[in-house]
Write a protein that holds these residues in place. Structure first.
Motif, short mmCIF file in Angstrom:
data_model
loop_
_atom_site.label_atom_id
_atom_site.label_comp_id
_atom_site.label_asym_id
_atom_site.label_seq_id
_atom_site.Cartn_x
_atom_site.Cartn_y
_atom_site.Cartn_z
N ARG A 440 0.81 -1.22 0.00
CA ARG A 440 0.00 0.00 0.00
C ARG A 440 0.84 1.26 0.00
O ARG A 440 0.42 2.30 -0.51
CB ARG A 440 -0.93 0.00 1.22
CG ARG A 440 -2.15 -0.89 1.07
CD ARG A 440 -3.18 -0.61 2.15
NE ARG A 440 -2.69 -0.99 3.46
CZ ARG A 440 -2.89 -2.18 4.02
NH1 ARG A 440 -3.57 -3.12 3.35
NH2 ARG A 440 -2.43 -2.46 5.21
N TYR A 444 2.78 1.83 -8.00
CA TYR A 444 2.14 0.71 -8.67
C TYR A 444 3.16 -0.35 -9.10
O TYR A 444 2.96 -1.55 -8.85
CB TYR A 444 1.37 1.22 -9.88
CG TYR A 444 0.88 0.12 -10.79
CD1 TYR A 444 -0.14 -0.73 -10.38
CD2 TYR A 444 1.44 -0.07 -12.06
CE1 TYR A 444 -0.59 -1.75 -11.21
CE2 TYR A 444 1.00 -1.09 -12.89
CZ TYR A 444 -0.03 -1.92 -12.45
OH TYR A 444 -0.46 -2.94 -13.27
N LYS A 470 -7.17 -5.88 -6.42
CA LYS A 470 -7.53 -4.51 -6.04
C LYS A 470 -6.51 -3.50 -6.56
O LYS A 470 -6.87 -2.36 -6.93
CB LYS A 470 -7.65 -4.42 -4.52
CG LYS A 470 -8.84 -5.16 -3.95
CD LYS A 470 -8.79 -5.25 -2.44
CE LYS A 470 -8.92 -3.89 -1.80
NZ LYS A 470 -8.94 -3.98 -0.32
N THR A 474 -7.50 -0.38 -8.90
CA THR A 474 -7.17 1.00 -8.50
C THR A 474 -6.40 1.72 -9.59
O THR A 474 -6.68 2.89 -9.91
CB THR A 474 -6.35 0.98 -7.20
OG1 THR A 474 -7.08 0.27 -6.19
CG2 THR A 474 -6.06 2.38 -6.71
N LYS A 477 -8.81 2.51 -12.55
CA LYS A 477 -9.70 3.65 -12.28
C LYS A 477 -8.93 4.96 -12.28
O LYS A 477 -9.44 6.00 -12.72
CB LYS A 477 -10.41 3.45 -10.95
CG LYS A 477 -11.45 2.34 -10.97
CD LYS A 477 -12.15 2.22 -9.63
CE LYS A 477 -13.23 1.15 -9.67
NZ LYS A 477 -13.91 1.00 -8.36
N ALA A 544 -13.65 -1.32 -4.03
CA ALA A 544 -13.22 -2.08 -5.21
C ALA A 544 -14.41 -2.89 -5.75
O ALA A 544 -14.54 -4.09 -5.48
CB ALA A 544 -12.04 -2.98 -4.87
#
Length: 967
Positions: A440, A444, A470, A474, A477, A544
């Protein structure tokens, strides 16, 4: 010559008789003859304090007047000497001193009386000020006492009401109360015990000597002595027996009193002081504490290496208020058990903060690998920097503790936390939480690397695969949002590239979930369907939505039999809706409709999900797919047409209905829906043409009724009556057509024909209660109540279980002023139909105001879940001005039956009287959503032909104005 009486004669005149003199102290009557005396509490008197006023029954000795020694009256009656003050200790009183009041010689004059009157007036004034508070307080205390200890008549009130249900057979079966006691062993209710006289006791003692005269004769003639003479007790002293009894009684009395004055041994002031000094936390007796202390001491001495014994001993001393003793004991325990975490933590807890750090430092030396001790050491630090140093020192000693790593990471900034987590996953590679926390915090690309390493380290944990999905969602989006911004800026090429990249990321989500199931199965991990579905709910709550839908699609068929799929999937969707996971429910229905595309129940549930928790566009899109797959289902067509109509799209609604006609050419529902659409949009001619076609192609009773109602609304009564007659020719058993015929004839002032129509209608449709009611009301309007009663009587004979007919008969008597007859009819009605809510609701307000609450309790027992009863109870609270309770019961009734319009009307009127505008708007909105159709007061307004085109939001205020406020 006058004779002067002597002093001896005067003294004898003043002397009292012997029987009028008081008894001497300690005198017991009859003690010389062997009688026993006893002392009661009334002889001793109540317990007294040292400061109490002395008892009047034990008066001080009277003062003796000293007369002149030289002759009291001799010498012509010389005057007596002044009384001397008696300074005896027995004559001293703490309040009055020696010999009486200090103010005995001071007269009580008018000033004293005036002062006393003023003080009394002040006292009375102060008492009046406190009276209201005192009375209110005493009332609360009495109410609380009555709640805790209700009267017997209150405790058995429900049983008394239950006697109404006892039948004749049960009364006769009650056995007679018999007297089963043994008569020979009975004692009289009141027994009196009279002391036996002394001569009787003496005679009884003498009787045991076996005749002394016989003994004398035997001695004279040389006979033997009495053989049983040794058993005689001629020397029995009854006085000693009495004294012994007095001694025993005195010993018993001495336990509660230490003197004849009745002063108790217990000192009230000292007793209160002792109570204040007691520790209230001590739950047991002092003897129990001593026993526990001895037992724990024995355990410590026999097994000094047992830490729980030391901890229990310290806590016992702490509970009894001896904190220092507890600290000493736990310190010895630390010396005896230096390798116990619990005992060091207990010692730290007992010490004050300034000494607790030294104790925990010693503990960390003894137990350097204890996570709990290092955690306690960090908790004792207040400065964040010192806390951070403690955690780092602890991680040097225990590098594989996940708990310490997590707490240390929480103390750091994001950049430092990332560095710590990089080290943490090296030291604890089996911790999923640390891997996910590191992912987290990374970008990416780095997060993908972290998750790949995590799957290699922990290949059997599904959470890592879900985190990877997820991550892709993420990123997808994020790129989609960036593409939208670029498109808004006019940079279309870059936006299209980002859009394509975002779609790739979103497609990878389902692939990752599918690969995770394959990988876990290959590793031998059991795929638990329930756990995966719970994970889907948690993933949806995190935002998600695509990942949760992918989980549902991949896991939905796991462990389900083929024949049970539809039922199981509907249950899953209902569970998701109940937990607020609407995206998961949509995924369930989407997958189920792919498997069962022609199941109308699935389409209906999917459409209702979008209607209740989605948008109008999604609702209509679902219905369009539904009618394409199930064109023969009329309900889906009508739902789609109504949605477009309510949104203002009249042309779209007509288009939907035309397509529905093609799919269902002779459907009554679709014909009537089209007519309603045209008539409510003031297209009366189009509606007439549609109805004319419907009467030709689908001539049902309902179509005939709607056609007549349209003509009635357009005020063409002859045409409406003609259509009704045509309908009755084809459908003579339809009650609604008969009702319309009678009402039309009444409006056209053809009362005799209406009477004949109702008579024929009741013969053709004897089960229809509204027909009987219309016939009875027609006679009542014609001032013929006897005929109306006869009609209702015939209706009750043919329909004894129709509550509406009984209710109309009761109301007819009330309107005629025959209250007694109405009450008799109501009693018969409740006996015939004991579970009728409308009858109980009417019965509640027929009784007197004081008896309404009891009647409502009986109604709730019989009809607990009837909306009419709940409405009546709500109105009852309204009459008593209990606003909160009334609103609560109104809402309960609305939730129970939202289709009953009378509840909405009374609730709206209630909010108009007591609520705010916001609450009134809320009631109006909810009523419009519920669209109620039933209710006595509601149908009077909604079925009125003048309100033919009015909607629910317009009808509700009209009904609220028509209903009466309960009194």
């Amino acid at each position: 010559m006058t004779t002067v009486p002597s002093a001896q004669f005067l003294a004898s005149k003043k002397q009292k008789s012997f029987f009028s003199l008081p008894a001497p102290p300690g005198y017991v009557a009859g003690v010389g003859r062997g009688a026993t005396g006893f002392t009661t509490r009334s002889d001793i008197g109540p317990a007294r304090d040292d400061t109490d006023i002395t008892d009047d029954r034990h008066a001080h000795p009277m003062k003796k007047k000293k007369e002149d020694e030289e002759g009291g009256v001799s010498g012509g009656g010389a005057p007596e000497r002044d009384e001397e003050e008696d300074l005896n200790e027995a004559n001293y009183d703490e309040f009055t001193g020696y010999g009486g009041s200090l103010f005995s010689k001071d007269p009580y004059d008018k000033d004293d009386a005036e002062a006393d009157a003023i003080y009394n007036a002040v006292d009375n004034r102060l008492d009046e000020k406190r009276r209201e508070y005192r009375e209110e307080r005493s009332k609360k205390v009495l109410e609380k006492y009555r709640q805790e200890r209700p009267k017997i008549q209150q405790q058995f009130s429900d049983l008394k009401r239950g006697l109404a249900d006892v039948g004749d057979d049960e009364w006769k079966a009650i056995p007679e109360v018999g007297d089963a006691r043994n008569r020979s062993k009975r004692l009289p209710r009141y027994e009196k015990f009279t002391p036996v006289p002394d001569n009787v006791l003496a005679r009884a003692a003498g009787a045991t000597e076996l005749a002394p005269a016989l003994d004398a004769r035997e001695q004279k003639y040389g006979g033997m002595e009495t053989p049983m003479g040794g058993l005689a007790t001629p020397d029995l002293d009854l006085r000693k027996v009495g004294e012994a009894r007095n001694t025993l009684m005195g010993m018993r009395l001495s336990q509660v009193s230490d003197s004849v004055s009745g002063q108790t041994v217990v000192d009230p002031k000292g007793y209160l002081t002792d109570l204040q000094s007691m520790i209230p936390t001590v739950g047991g007796d002092i003897q129990d504490i001593k026993k526990a202390r001895l037992l724990l001491k024995s355990v410590r001495e026999t097994n000094p290496g047992h830490p729980p014994a030391w901890i229990a001993s310290a806590r016992l001393e702490e509970v009894t208020g001896k904190v220092q003793a507890a600290r000493n004991i736990i310190q010895k325990g630390c010396e005896a058990c230096p390798k116990s975490e619990d005992i060091w933590l207990e010692a730290t807890r007992l010490q004050p903060p300034e000494l607790a750090k030294s104790v925990i430092a010693q503990a960390s030396i003894e137990l350097p690998s204890s996570v709990r001790i290092w955690g306690k050491a960090a908790d004792l630090e207040v400065d964040p920097k010192k806390k951070r140093n403690v955690y780092r020192r602890a991680l040097e000693r225990i590098p594989n503790s996940v708990r310490l790593w997590k707490e240390a990471v929480e103390m750091e900034d994001p950049d430092d936390a990332r560095i710590l987590l990089s080290r943490a996953v090296e030291c604890c590679p089996a911790s999923t939480e640390l891997w996910l926390a590191l992912a987290r915090l990374e970008t990416y690309q780095n997060a993908k690397i972290v998750i790949n390493k995590a799957t290699q380290s922990i290949p059997t944990d599904r959470q890592i695969f879900i985190a990877g999905a997820k991550l892709e969602e993420t990123q997808g989006k994020l790129e989609e949002a960036q593409a939208a911004e670029l498109m808004a800026q006019g940079r279309e090429e870059e936006a299209l590239k980002l859009m394509a990249s975002s779609q790739d990321h979103l497609k990878r989500v389902s692939k990752i979930i599918a690969l995770s199931l394959t990988a876990l199965t290959r590793k031998g991990v059991e795929i638990n369907r329930e756990l995966w579905l719970k994970d889907a709910v948690e993933v949806e709550k995190s935002g998600a939505t695509i990942t949760c839908q992918a989980i549902v699609h991949q896991i939905i068929e796991q462990g389900i039999e083929v024949e049970d799929r539809k039922h199981a999937w509907i249950e899953d969707a209902d569970t998701f809706i109940a937990s607020g996971a609407y995206e998961c429910a949509r995924a369930v229905y989407a997958h189920a409709l792919q498997v069962f595309p022609n199941k109308k129940s699935l389409w209906n549930k999917s459409a209702m999900l979008e209607k209740n928790h989605g948008s109008r566009e999604a609702f209509e899109s679902t219905l369009e797919q539904a009618v394409a797959n199930c064109p023969r289902v009329e309900t889906l067509w009508l739902m789609l047409a109504k949605s477009k109509w309510m949104a203002g799209d009249i042309a779209g609604s007509r288009s939907v209905l035309s397509k529905a006609f093609q799919a269902n050419p002779n459907s009554e529902e679709i014909w009537l829906a089209a007519v309603k659409l045209e008539s409510e949009n003031s297209e009366d001619q189009r509606a007439r043409l549609l109805l004319q076609k419907a009467r030709t192609s689908a001539p049902t009773a309902r179509v005939m009724m709607k056609s007549a109602k349209l003509e009635w609304a357009l005020n063409d009564l002859p045409r409406a009556l003609e259509i009704v007659k045509d309908g009755l020719a084809s459908y003579p058993q339809d009650a609604k057509l008969w009702m319309m015929r009678g009402q039309l004839l009444e409006l056209m002032d053809k009362r005799q024909e209406a009477r004949e129509a109702y008579g024929e209608a009741t013969r053709k449709c004897p089960d229809s209660a509204p027909l009987w009611l219309l016939s009875s009301r027609l006679e009542e309007k014609a001032k013929n109540p006897t005929r109306a009663r006869a009609i209702l009587e015939g209706a009750r004979m043919k329909n004894p279980k129709k509550a509406e007919i009984w209710l109309e008969a009761v109301r007819l008597e009330l309107r005629s002023g025959n209250k007694n007859s109405a009450e008799v009819l109501m009693s018969k009605a409740l006996q015939e139909i004991p579970d009728s809510g409308i009858l109980w609701a009417e019965a509640i307000f027929m009784v007197e105001r004081a008896a309404r609450k009891t009647k409502s309790v009986d109604a709730l027992k019989k009809c607990e879940h009837d909306p009419h009863v709940l409405l009546a109870v709500s109105k009852l609270f309204w009459t008593e001005r209990k606003i909160a309770k009334a609103r609560e019961w109104f809402m309960r009734a609305v939730r129970l039956d939202p289709d009953l319009g009378d509840i909405w009307a009374y609730l709206y009127k209630f909010e108009q009287q007591y609520g705010a505008e916001e609450e009134q708007r809320d009631v109006l909105k909810k009523c419009a959503e519920a669209e109620p159709r039933h209710g006595e007061e509601w149908t009077k307004v909604s079925k009125n032909i003048r309100n033919y085109r009015k909607k629910t939001a317009e009808i509700l205020p009209m009904v609220a104005d028509a209903v009466k406020v309960p009194e």
